[in-house]
Design a protein around this motif. Structure first.
Motif, PDB file in Angstrom:
ATOM      1  N   VAL A  25       7.948  -0.326  -5.445  1.00  0.00           N
ATOM      2  CA  VAL A  25       8.500   0.794  -4.686  1.00  0.00           C
ATOM      3  C   VAL A  25       7.544   1.200  -3.562  1.00  0.00           C
ATOM      4  N   LEU A  26       6.255   1.229  -3.862  1.00  0.00           N
ATOM      5  CA  LEU A  26       5.266   1.643  -2.871  1.00  0.00           C
ATOM      6  C   LEU A  26       4.861   0.508  -1.934  1.00  0.00           C
ATOM      7  N   GLY A  27       5.160  -0.721  -2.314  1.00  0.00           N
ATOM      8  CA  GLY A  27       4.766  -1.862  -1.493  1.00  0.00           C
ATOM      9  C   GLY A  27       3.264  -2.079  -1.499  1.00  0.00           C
ATOM     10  N   MET A  28       2.636  -1.777  -2.634  1.00  0.00           N
ATOM     11  CA  MET A  28       1.184  -1.890  -2.763  1.00  0.00           C
ATOM     12  C   MET A  28       0.845  -2.792  -3.934  1.00  0.00           C
ATOM     13  N   SER A  29      -0.373  -3.291  -3.922  1.00  0.00           N
ATOM     14  CA  SER A  29      -0.807  -4.147  -5.020  1.00  0.00           C
ATOM     15  C   SER A  29      -1.095  -3.319  -6.266  1.00  0.00           C
ATOM     16  N   ARG A  30      -1.147  -3.991  -7.388  1.00  0.00           N
ATOM     17  CA  ARG A  30      -1.444  -3.355  -8.666  1.00  0.00           C
ATOM     18  C   ARG A  30      -2.816  -2.680  -8.602  1.00  0.00           C
ATOM     19  N   THR A  31      -3.782  -3.355  -8.013  1.00  0.00           N
ATOM     20  CA  THR A  31      -5.136  -2.815  -7.903  1.00  0.00           C
ATOM     21  C   THR A  31      -5.156  -1.527  -7.099  1.00  0.00           C
ATOM     22  N   VAL A  32      -4.447  -1.504  -5.982  1.00  0.00           N
ATOM     23  CA  VAL A  32      -4.402  -0.312  -5.135  1.00  0.00           C
ATOM     24  C   VAL A  32      -3.737   0.841  -5.881  1.00  0.00           C
ATOM     25  N   VAL A  33      -2.652   0.569  -6.584  1.00  0.00           N
ATOM     26  CA  VAL A  33      -1.963   1.625  -7.333  1.00  0.00           C
ATOM     27  C   VAL A  33      -2.885   2.193  -8.406  1.00  0.00           C
ATOM     28  N   TYR A  34      -3.583   1.343  -9.141  1.00  0.00           N
ATOM     29  CA  TYR A  34      -4.513   1.843 -10.160  1.00  0.00           C
ATOM     30  C   TYR A  34      -5.661   2.617  -9.523  1.00  0.00           C
ATOM     31  N   ASP A  35      -6.125   2.215  -8.346  1.00  0.00           N
ATOM     32  CA  ASP A  35      -7.161   2.979  -7.641  1.00  0.00           C
ATOM     33  C   ASP A  35      -6.649   4.358  -7.253  1.00  0.00           C
TER      34      ASP A  35
END
Length: 73
Positions: A25-35
């Motif tokens: 949904v955000l168009g971001m990587s898993r790492t970025v979302v967890y950050d």
């Protein structure tokens, strides 16, 4: 603009995203979302061992980005 949906369609809309769904949904990587979660910019809830991102938290994060973009002008 108001989009009308019938009750069945409204019931089918998610209110919580699992992390993989939130990344799409955000168009971001898993790492970025967890950050984002780690630093407190993206709110989450836990149900048992599962970390979930409320749809409202995604909207709040987008609003935060828009405010920050407006401040930089």
């Amino acid at each position: 603009m108001v989009i009308r949906t019938d009750r069945r369609e409204a019931e089918a809309l998610p209110v919580l995203y699992r992390i993989p769904e939130a990344t799409r949904v955000l168009g971001m990587s898993r790492t970025v979302v967890y950050d984002l979660i780690r630093v407190g910019r993206l709110r989450t809830v836990k149900e048992g061992r599962t970390r979930l991102v409320p749809v409202s938290a995604v909207a709040e994060y987008v609003e935060l980005l828009e405010r920050e973009a407006g401040e930089r002008r």
